[in-house]
Design a protein around this motif. Structure first.
Motif, PDB file in Angstrom:
ATOM      1  N   ARG A 165       0.728  -1.426   0.056  1.00  0.00           N
ATOM      2  CA  ARG A 165       0.042  -0.053   0.018  1.00  0.00           C
ATOM      3  C   ARG A 165       0.910   1.423  -0.092  1.00  0.00           C
ATOM      4  N   ALA A 166       1.924   1.194   0.729  1.00  0.00           N
ATOM      5  CA  ALA A 166       2.681   2.181   1.068  1.00  0.00           C
ATOM      6  C   ALA A 166       3.456   2.605  -0.498  1.00  0.00           C
ATOM      7  N   THR A 167       3.879   1.445  -1.144  1.00  0.00           N
ATOM      8  CA  THR A 167       4.615   1.342  -2.543  1.00  0.00           C
ATOM      9  C   THR A 167       3.641   2.113  -3.425  1.00  0.00           C
ATOM     10  N   ARG A 168       2.331   1.785  -3.565  1.00  0.00           N
ATOM     11  CA  ARG A 168       1.318   2.432  -4.735  1.00  0.00           C
ATOM     12  C   ARG A 168       1.123   3.715  -4.189  1.00  0.00           C
ATOM     13  N   PHE A 169       1.050   4.290  -2.797  1.00  0.00           N
ATOM     14  CA  PHE A 169       0.827   5.505  -2.468  1.00  0.00           C
ATOM     15  C   PHE A 169       2.021   6.509  -2.942  1.00  0.00           C
ATOM     16  N   ALA A 170       3.048   5.830  -2.586  1.00  0.00           N
ATOM     17  CA  ALA A 170       4.369   6.749  -2.814  1.00  0.00           C
ATOM     18  C   ALA A 170       4.536   7.024  -4.335  1.00  0.00           C
ATOM     19  N   ILE A 171       4.284   5.766  -5.060  1.00  0.00           N
ATOM     20  CA  ILE A 171       4.563   5.885  -6.535  1.00  0.00           C
ATOM     21  C   ILE A 171       3.443   6.774  -7.156  1.00  0.00           C
ATOM     22  N   ASP A 172       2.256   6.584  -6.753  1.00  0.00           N
ATOM     23  CA  ASP A 172       1.098   7.437  -7.349  1.00  0.00           C
ATOM     24  C   ASP A 172       1.384   8.790  -7.086  1.00  0.00           C
ATOM     25  N   GLU A 173       1.604   9.276  -5.903  1.00  0.00           N
ATOM     26  CA  GLU A 173       1.958  10.375  -5.704  1.00  0.00           C
ATOM     27  C   GLU A 173       3.137  11.097  -6.512  1.00  0.00           C
ATOM     28  N   ALA A 174       4.147  10.174  -6.470  1.00  0.00           N
ATOM     29  CA  ALA A 174       5.384  10.917  -7.370  1.00  0.00           C
ATOM     30  C   ALA A 174       4.947  11.170  -8.802  1.00  0.00           C
ATOM     31  N   ASN A 175       4.353  10.142  -9.410  1.00  0.00           N
ATOM     32  CA  ASN A 175       3.813  10.166 -10.751  1.00  0.00           C
ATOM     33  C   ASN A 175       3.032  11.417 -11.041  1.00  0.00           C
ATOM     34  N   ALA A 176       1.987  11.794  -9.844  1.00  0.00           N
ATOM     35  CA  ALA A 176       0.999  12.728  -9.931  1.00  0.00           C
ATOM     36  C   ALA A 176       1.689  14.109 -10.243  1.00  0.00           C
ATOM     37  N   ALA A 177       2.658  14.097  -9.535  1.00  0.00           N
ATOM     38  CA  ALA A 177       3.596  15.508  -9.419  1.00  0.00           C
ATOM     39  C   ALA A 177       4.708  15.484 -10.570  1.00  0.00           C
ATOM     40  N   GLY A 178       4.407  14.790 -11.579  1.00  0.00           N
ATOM     41  CA  GLY A 178       5.142  14.729 -12.783  1.00  0.00           C
ATOM     42  C   GLY A 178       6.447  13.795 -12.700  1.00  0.00           C
ATOM     43  N   GLY A 179       6.433  12.874 -11.710  1.00  0.00           N
ATOM     44  CA  GLY A 179       7.534  12.161 -11.934  1.00  0.00           C
ATOM     45  C   GLY A 179       8.660  12.486 -10.839  1.00  0.00           C
ATOM     46  N   VAL A 180       9.792  11.569 -10.714  1.00  0.00           N
ATOM     47  CA  VAL A 180      10.604  12.285  -9.986  1.00  0.00           C
ATOM     48  C   VAL A 180      11.859  12.571 -10.893  1.00  0.00           C
ATOM     49  N   ASP A 181      12.077  13.935 -10.549  1.00  0.00           N
ATOM     50  CA  ASP A 181      13.051  14.669 -11.467  1.00  0.00           C
ATOM     51  C   ASP A 181      12.389  14.390 -12.949  1.00  0.00           C
ATOM     52  N   GLY A 182      11.439  14.565 -13.088  1.00  0.00           N
ATOM     53  CA  GLY A 182      10.828  14.330 -14.596  1.00  0.00           C
ATOM     54  C   GLY A 182      10.751  12.988 -15.057  1.00  0.00           C
ATOM     55  N   ARG A 183      11.009  12.202 -14.160  1.00  0.00           N
ATOM     56  CA  ARG A 183      10.965  10.784 -14.776  1.00  0.00           C
ATOM     57  C   ARG A 183       9.768   9.808 -14.086  1.00  0.00           C
ATOM     58  N   LYS A 184       9.300   9.038 -14.966  1.00  0.00           N
ATOM     59  CA  LYS A 184       8.279   8.286 -14.480  1.00  0.00           C
ATOM     60  C   LYS A 184       8.652   7.073 -13.628  1.00  0.00           C
ATOM     61  N   SER A 211       0.646  16.502   6.707  1.00  0.00           N
ATOM     62  CA  SER A 211       0.326  16.437   5.404  1.00  0.00           C
ATOM     63  C   SER A 211       0.143  14.982   4.699  1.00  0.00           C
ATOM     64  N   PHE A 212       1.167  14.221   5.138  1.00  0.00           N
ATOM     65  CA  PHE A 212       1.259  12.988   4.582  1.00  0.00           C
ATOM     66  C   PHE A 212       0.130  12.151   5.285  1.00  0.00           C
ATOM     67  N   VAL A 213      -0.105  12.016   6.360  1.00  0.00           N
ATOM     68  CA  VAL A 213      -1.340  11.505   7.182  1.00  0.00           C
ATOM     69  C   VAL A 213      -2.727  11.882   6.448  1.00  0.00           C
ATOM     70  N   LYS A 214      -2.737  13.127   6.107  1.00  0.00           N
ATOM     71  CA  LYS A 214      -4.004  13.704   5.628  1.00  0.00           C
ATOM     72  C   LYS A 214      -4.260  12.889   4.112  1.00  0.00           C
ATOM     73  N   ALA A 215      -3.276  13.195   3.171  1.00  0.00           N
ATOM     74  CA  ALA A 215      -3.196  12.474   1.853  1.00  0.00           C
ATOM     75  C   ALA A 215      -3.466  11.403   2.017  1.00  0.00           C
ATOM     76  N   TRP A 216      -2.737  10.571   2.961  1.00  0.00           N
ATOM     77  CA  TRP A 216      -3.210   8.940   3.021  1.00  0.00           C
ATOM     78  C   TRP A 216      -4.364   8.704   3.186  1.00  0.00           C
ATOM     79  N   THR A 217      -4.891   9.287   4.474  1.00  0.00           N
ATOM     80  CA  THR A 217      -6.106   9.069   5.170  1.00  0.00           C
ATOM     81  C   THR A 217      -7.450   9.249   4.010  1.00  0.00           C
ATOM     82  N   GLU A 218      -7.044  10.466   3.029  1.00  0.00           N
ATOM     83  CA  GLU A 218      -8.033  10.592   1.910  1.00  0.00           C
ATOM     84  C   GLU A 218      -8.084   9.188   1.116  1.00  0.00           C
TER      85      GLU A 218
END
Ligand SMILES: Nc1ncnc2c1ncn2[C@@H]1O[C@H](COP(=O)(O)OP(=O)(O)OP(=O)(O)O)[C@@H](O)[C@H]1O
Ligand SMILES: Nc1ncnc2c1ncn2[C@@H]1O[C@H](COP(=O)(O)OP(=O)(O)OP(=O)(O)O)[C@@H](O)[C@H]1O
Ligand SMILES: [Mg+2]
Ligand SMILES: [Mg+2]
Lengths: 282, 231, 368, 236, 334
Positions: free
Chosen positions: C25-44, C263-270
């Motif tokens: 679950r943490a994996t999906r959350f972190a990766i979705d979050e990163a990709n939603a923000a345009g990836g890590v340093d622009g990388r998917k 802010s992490f907990v808030k996003a997660w709980t949502e």
């Protein structure tokens, strides 16, 4: 010490409930049922939903009935078609079933651990030998004794019991006498599976529910079956009590060897009597 | 009306065809012998009736009714008892329990625990022994007693004299004749010509999986009968 | 730019499947979050996961597969044995391992290997957290119940030392085997020894079985119960009332009141309707560290990431944390707490915080 | 003790629980003799063969082979000394073909040819068939063949003619007679087929309730009133 | 009781081919193995194949016990683990030369199995399965608890010695090399087993399996031949264990665990345990099935389980059994 012995009886009783189902199924179908632990697990989960919402006894009933039905289906669809084949072939099937059941439960109830409530009627403790002892554990002892006595009476004194014993030794000859062994085994496998359901719910308040929970008690039940002598109900009862005690006393007095003791006991007994306490089959 | 009849039955063990068109029939009170060399398929006839071997062609009829789906229990439930070759004693049950098993179909008649034990006193004497503790001949008596417990209309015996002492064979012969006279059909599969001649009225000879000869026994001399079997 | 490819090898069907679930679950959350923000340093960011069943030999096979299939940044394993099994292979395979659950000290200690990093709390750090708490307690006689594996034995020894050094007494040390069904004999022995407190080193199934049965025997109400990995968010949720009042070490808690965490907990709980658990928090921490390192390295090549990772300070949900260069253990604070009612729900609540410096383990790593 | 005695049981007893199946039986069979062992069902004939062949221990009792005490020897050691037996309840190797099991049997003795045995017992046509797939009568002959491989010096046969056709029983009788005459083989024959017993036996021992009831020549036994009522009936 | 009707007739076994043909097949298969690294370019495939072959060896070991002794073992992993541990520990501690370590790692389990076989052969069926399980678990417990030996439950990584039999041993961790080594070992093992089955002692063991009592009454000692079969089976398991330990550079108590024995048994039966090559074929198929099912994350057990149930219902004689039946049916048709 009295408490320790009593605890041994509790665990032995639980093992008996599981082992006797194995004995029933092995006797009639010659199926070494590796799915029995998974059926125990399924029974536990089936009763859980009701038990957790306060309907413990209803959960018990539903689980037993449901599991009896599962057993009948299993016998009719799977075991019947394999009766002509070797034991090990059926082991594969039951192993496959085990994997399927685990996934089914995972999908239905999730992977998170669940825990059972103790029914209100049986909550709390009583003083035994000056220290508190959970009433629920006494209930487990009562259930296993009742099942043992009921089964013994059924097998010894009823016609159907006679047929079951006969078919467990030689199904071919029994059916030549005009007995529909397939129908008989529907009852017997159903009963054995229902007992797995019963023990699943009864063990619930002691054990964590998880899709793999059956695996941790299955080996102990197999040891009971083998020590008791394959296909012997009385032997299984004695063996279960013995293993229960060994578990408890071993954990206290020989902790470094505790996990090995049941195995060592089995090795010793089988070398002394290759067919176990009361068995004549292998 | 015939109790049991085979109509051109072809039967297989796996791939191997053992019966090649067997036909015969037995009526109530008839005493019939089925004979033949070792391995011609006498036991296979019994196994076919009990649904062990697969029927490829032809059919088996019980009381004139063609049986489509023969199961192991079909014969017994239709009043046909079988004494299996090799006896088929359930070794883990006591003598008395073995007998009770024979009564599983619940048919009523003259045979009960008491009358069977009277016939074979040894079964009373050893009633609490396990089946495996009996001598060969004692097991044979138990197997015959168990078949009688079902009060059958037709009794099939696959080599019943095997292992029995001559005195007991004498008694068996008398018994079978008496049963036949009381209306029970008897199908006797045997090697002992003496027993066959004392019991049977008619015979069928099996050879190469089919009936090669048949007829009443009275018409045929001992020598000729021997030759028939030997074909 | 090339995508960042992460291989998650974790327990999906074995004893620790429920922990594996949290990692996923943490994996999906972190990766979705990163990709939603345009990836890590622009990388998917992409990931692939395989089941290890918590078995070291299978873990080795699955990690090899992940790496060969092009997912060279590996994370997610639960059992310490799994981490230890693959650690020495990272260099040969040209991959990186980031531990988010493995507790064994050796992983970044005596057996440390190149390209192995740990963001979660190791056993030594847990042990260092016990002492301050123990000092304040009035119980004089202690018992310990620890699972009979390396982690349990090690933690039990550290606890006994802590007990003795604070002038108290050990009255029983019990080591039930993994996957014990019936804890009655151990509970009886704790009672008989006259312990006033018991320290529990059990996890997952064992922890719940023990807690449940000791409640039934009236032990939980009679004496103080505390432990490590015992009162995780997961077990408390399962146990309900039986966990109330139990003390324990907390490696991460969603109740930590910092802006980053809130802010992490808030996003997660949502997203998941429930707050993140301790394991989910630590696993998320792993991704935070990794993503920042990738940004710094401006590359998804493992050589570059491995160079970028150590010795830096990271902005995380647990504050600014340093990935120690010598042993590549992330230095983080640790907590002690108790299970209490919060907003109508039983949760482990932080009572004492021990700073990162105070729990930092000694450097035992030789490879460099 | 006469050197010409091939197999001898001395004071053989055997108990099953409280039941005494053998109550001190003495038996001695001369070299080259065919001795019939008859008696009612349950008399203890098979049990006596079991003790002589080492399947069960006598308690007490002694077994001598050519004057040598073999009471402590295992069945396989007795077989290698030339003492072979057949079984009342067919005892063969179900999964092995007829030929293969006879060949395996031949290795324990002196690599005797097995073709002769197969031919004499009409098994040649079944050589390649697994034993589980041959008829009961054929299995009985295979059981006997396993005992005959390598021409043992003493044969203990437990109802070898049971289940055989009349012709084959005759054939069997001829083979046994031939073995005894030509090769000096000693045979102890348990059999309920009196035609076989009377036609080939040199002497007969009658067992009853675990004890020897009578012993003597064929004519003598046939005339014995006790034997007739207890056992022979109309066969006498 | 008539053995004829009680139970379905035992599966018909094909006649074992003669020595010359066995050796011919083996030579062909060896040549094929050597060509493998040139035929397959993917490292991943080679690595997976290597591991599948190791499983095939273990399954062959389990299957051979079923074939020749009629005994189901749930403890064959004990010898797998023993081989792997003996080799790993000796090499890691540099106690003896690596060549000697290899020899000891193969000899020790073989000897242990022979001694155990003298006792265990008497016990049949489910009791035997549980007994072997018990012994296997005893070894597992020791490896699990004895931290000084090889780090207990954590397992131990170790470095190979620089050279073994004069070859650079690091190449043994290269799948392109190891796959050839493992394949050759498997082919030689199968050929060896086929020769054994034809041998006198092999046939006597088969007779003992069928009817131990009668085997005694036809004059054979019935203790040694089955024990030899145990020893051979254990040798193969140990060989598999050594190969795995070498390839991974890692040993762990799971190598002894009964679930590994159980998986090997499943592989053997899926392939057809009444044939010498059945278990190996079953193992390779099962290995790749599980690997494929792994893509479906936590749902893999249901996939594997369903395939197992289906395969068993469709071909209870195993894959090779089915193939053999089809082939026999076609041949019998004119
Ligand atoms: N299970 C089996 N599988 C294959 N073939 C079999 C099987 N049982 C028997 N047969 C074959 O069927 C044929 C007939 O056997 P059956 O037992 O019916 O003979 P029978 O006439 O009863 O002989 P007997 O007088 O020896 O009892 C035999 O040739 C035998 O080889
Ligand atoms: N295992 C056993 N347990 C108890 N009693 C036994 C056992 N085996 C044999 N007996 C008894 O011992 C007696 C002798 O048996 P045995 O088999 O020697 O008789 P037999 O003379 O060979 O008879 P038959 O002609 O019927 O084969 C019988 O009464 C039998 O019931
Ligand atoms: Mg027949
Ligand atoms: Mg007898």
């Amino acid at each position: 010490m009295a408490i320790q012995l009593l605890n041994g009886v509790v665990y032995g009783g639980l093992l008996y409930l599981l082992a006797v189902g194995l004995v029933l199924i092995f006797g009639l179908r010659e199926v070494v049922n590796f799915a029995h632990g998974a059926l125990f697990m399924l029974g536990s989960y089936v009763g859980y939903t009701l038990a957790a919402s306060g309907q413990w006894w209803l959960g018990l009933l539903v689980s037993v009935v449901f599991m009896a039905a599962v057993g009948c289906v299993l016998d009719a669809l799977v075991f019947r078609s394999l009766r002509k084949h070797d034991h090990i072939v059926t082991v594969l099937i039951t192993f496959g079933l085990l994997l399927i059941l685990e996934t089914v439960v995972t999908v239905t109830w999730g992977k998170a651990y669940l825990s059972y409530p103790v029914p209100k009627l049986l909550a709390g403790t009583v003083e035994i030998a000056g220290s508190p002892f959970p009433i629920y554990r006494l209930f487990i002892i009562a259930v296993s004794l009742l099942v043992a006595a009921g089964l013994a009476a059924w097998l010894r004194f009823t016609r159907m019991g006679l047929y079951v014993r006969a078919a467990s030794t030689n199904a071919h000859v029994t059916s030549i006498q005009g007995i529909d062994v397939d129908r008989l085994s529907l009852v017997v496998v159903g009963l054995g599976t229902a007992l797995a359901g019963l023990s699943g719910v009864v063990a619930g308040p002691l054990l964590t529910l998880s899709p793999t929970m059956g695996n941790y008690i299955l080996i102990d039940s197999f040891i009971v079956v083998v020590i008791g002598g394959l296909g012997s109900f009385g032997g299984a009862f004695i063996a279960a009590l013995l293993i229960g005690q060994i578990h408890n006393l071993g954990a206290i007095y020989l902790p470094w060897a505790a996990t090995m003791l049941p195995f060592l006991l089995m090795i010793g007994i089988l070398i002394w009597r290759p067919t176990g306490f009361a068995g004549s089959r292998t | 009306m015939s109790l049991l009849s085979f109509h051109d039955v072809h039967a297989l063990y796996g791939q191997a065809r053992i019966l090649n068109g067997v036909s015969f029939d037995i009526g109530a009170g008839e005493r019939v012998a089925l004979v033949g060399r070792n391995g011609v398929g006498k036991t296979t006839v019994v196994n076919t009736l009990c649904g062990v071997t697969r029927i490829e062609r032809g059919h088996v009829a019980i009381r004139g009714k063609a049986m489509r789906d023969l199961q192991r229990y079909t014969a017994a439930q239709n009043g046909i008892s079988v004494v299996l070759q090799g006896r088929g004693i359930i070794t883990n049950l006591t003598v008395e329990e073995n007998l009770l098993l024979g009564a599983a179909t619940g048919r009523r008649g003259p045979w009960s625990l008491a009358s069977v034990k009277q016939l074979f006193p040894i079964l009373e004497e050893r009633k609490a022994s396990l089946g495996l503790a009996l001598s060969g001949g004692q097991q044979q008596m138990l197997a015959i007693g168990r078949a009688l417990m079902a009060n059958p209309d037709l009794l099939i015996l696959d080599e019943p004299s095997e292992g029995l002492a001559p005195v007991i064979v004498d008694e068996l012969a008398e018994l079978l004749v008496r049963l036949g006279n009381d209306g029970m059909g008897i199908l006797l599969i045997e090697q002992s010509v003496g027993l066959i001649r004392r019991v049977a009225e008619r015979f069928y000879v099996l050879s190469k999986g089919a009936v090669a000869a048949s007829g009443p026994l009275a018409d045929i001399g001992a020598e000729e009968f021997q030759q028939h079997i030997a074909i | 730019a090339d995508p960042l490819k992460i291989g998650v090898a974790t327990d999906l069907s074995g004893t620790y499947a429920s922990l594996g679930d949290e990692v996923m679950r943490a994996t999906r959350f972190a990766i979705d979050e990163a990709n939603a923000a345009g990836g890590v340093d622009g990388r998917k960011v992409e990931f692939k996961s395989y089941d290890t069943e918590a078995k070291p030999d299978l873990a080795r096979r699955q990690v090899e597969k992940l790496v060969m299939e092009g997912y060279p940044v590996v994370t997610g394993m639960i059992a310490s044995g799994e981490g230890l099994a693959i650690a020495p292979l990272m260099e040969r395979w040209g991959s990186i391992y980031i531990s988010v659950v493995n507790k064994a000290d050796e992983l970044t200690g005596a057996n440390c290997a190149k390209r192995v990093f740990r963001v979660n709390t190791q056993s030594a750090m847990d042990a260092a957290t016990v002492k301050p708490w123990l000092k304040e307690r009035k119980e004089k006689k202690w018992a310990v119940v620890a699972i009979d594996i390396a982690w349990g034995r090690g933690s039990a020894t550290l606890f006994s030392e802590a007990v003795k050094s604070t002038g108290k007494e050990m009255v029983a040390e019990l080591f039930p085997p993994a996957n014990t069904n019936d804890f009655a004999p151990y509970i009886e022995q704790i009672k008989k020894a006259g312990a006033e407190g018991v320290w529990v080193v059990l996890a997952g199934r064992d922890a719940i079985n023990f807690a449940q049965q000791s409640k039934q025997f009236g032990l939980t109400d009679a004496i103080t119960v505390a432990g490590v990995s015992f009162t995780t968010d997961g077990t408390v949720k399962t146990l309900g009332d039986a966990a109330k009042g139990v003390f324990g070490i907390i490696n991460y808690s969603s109740t930590l009141d910092t802006p980053e965490n809130n802010s992490f907990v808030k996003a997660w709980t949502e997203k998941y309707k429930v707050p993140p658990t301790n394991f989910e928090g630590e696993a998320y921490l792993g991704y935070q560290v990794l993503f920042q390192a990738v940004k710094d390295a401006k590359s998804v090549k493992t050589d570059d990431i491995a160079k970028a990772l150590p010795g830096k300070t990271y902005d995380t949900i647990m504050g600014k944390l340093v990935m120690r260069a010598e042993d590549r253990q992330l230095l983080k604070p640790n907590y002690f707490g108790v299970v209490e009612m919060v907003n109508g729900e039983l949760r482990p609540v932080v009572k004492t915080t021990v700073s990162a410096a105070d729990v930092a383990p000694a450097v035992a790593c030789k490879v460099n | 003790m006469s050197a010409s005695i091939a197999i001898q049981g001395l004071g053989v007893e055997r108990r099953y629980g409280g039941f005494r199946a053998l109550k001190g039986v003495d038996i001695a069979v001369k070299r080259g003799e065919i001795r019939g062992l008859i008696g009612p069902n349950g008399a203890g004939k098979s049990t006596l063969i079991d003790v002589l062949s080492g399947r069960v221990r006598g308690q007490p009792g002694k077994v001598l082979l050519d004057g040598k005490d073999i009471s402590a020897l295992k069945p396989q050691e007795r077989r290698r000394l030339g003492l072979a037996r057949s079984f009342q309840r067919t005892n063969i190797f179900p999964a092995l073909s007829v030929e293969q099991q006879l060949r395996i049997a031949s290795w324990a003795v002196t690599d005797a040819g097995i073709e002769e045995v197969m031919a004499e017992l009409n098994l040649t046509a079944l050589a390649r068939t697994p034993a589980a797939e041959i008829s009961y009568g054929d299995q009985r002959r295979l059981d006997l063949a396993l005992a005959l491989v390598g021409r043992p010096s003493v044969l203990l046969l437990d109802e070898p003619a049971a289940g055989l056709t009349v012709e084959e029983s005759h054939g069997l009788a001829t083979i046994l007679r031939d073995l005894a005459n030509r090769w000096n083989v000693t045979v102890l024959l348990v059999e309920h087929d009196m035609q076989v017993v009377f036609s080939i036996c040199d002497g007969i021992t009658v067992l009853h309730l675990g004890q020897t009831l009578a012993e003597g020549g064929v004519a003598e036994i046939r005339a014995d009133k006790r034997v007739v009522t207890a056992y022979l009936g109309t066969e006498a | 009781m008539t053995s004829v009707v009680d139970k379905a007739a035992p599966a018909k076994r094909p006649a074992m081919p003669g020595t010359a043909r066995i050796l011919g097949f083996a030579a062909l298969a060896l040549a094929l193995g050597v060509a493998m690294p040139w035929l397959v370019s993917s490292k991943l495939t080679l690595s997976l194949t290597t591991q599948a072959i190791v499983d095939a060896l273990l399954a062959t070991s389990v299957g051979f016990l079923v074939l020749q002794n009629g005994r189901v073992s749930f403890g064959q992993a004990a010898f797998f683990g023993l081989g792997g541990y003996a080799f790993g520990v000796l090499v890691a501690r540099q106690l003896v030369a690596p060549e000697l370590a290899l020899l000891l790692a193969l000899a020790l389990p073989t000897l242990v199995a022979f001694l155990l076989g003298l006792v265990f052969a008497r016990i049949a069926g489910v009791a035997h399965a549980m007994l072997t399980l018990a012994v296997g678990q005893a070894f597992y417990e020791i490896a699990f608890r004895w931290r000084e030996l090889a780090k207990g439950d954590d397992g131990m990584s170790f470095d190979l010695p620089p050279r073994i039999f004069g070859f650079a041993s690091s190449s043994l961790q290269d799948p392109a090399v190891m796959v050839v080594v493992a394949w050759s070992a498997l082919v030689l093992a199968l050929a060896g087993l086929a020769l054994f089955v034809n041998s006198r002692i092999g046939q006597i063991a088969a007779a003992v399996r069928d009817n131990e009592e009668r085997a005694r009454f036809i004059g054979h000692d019935t203790a040694i031949p089955p024990a030899v079969v145990y020893a051979i089976a254990a040798f193969l398991a140990a060989l598999a264990g050594v190969l795995q330990a070498t390839y991974n550079g890692y040993i762990a108590p799971q190598m002894f665990h009964w679930s590994l024995s159980g998986t090997a048994l499943i592989m053997a039966v899926v392939g057809g345990a009444q044939f010498i090559v059945g278990p190996a074929i079953g193992a390779v198929c099962f290995f790749f099935l599980k690997d494929f099912a792994g893509r479906f994350a936590e749902f893999w057990p249901a996939i594997v389980g369903t395939v197992l149930v289906a395969v068993t219902l469709l071909m209870p004689q195993g894959m090779v059994g089915l193939a053999f039946r089809l082939w026999a049916a076609r041949r019998s048709k004119p």
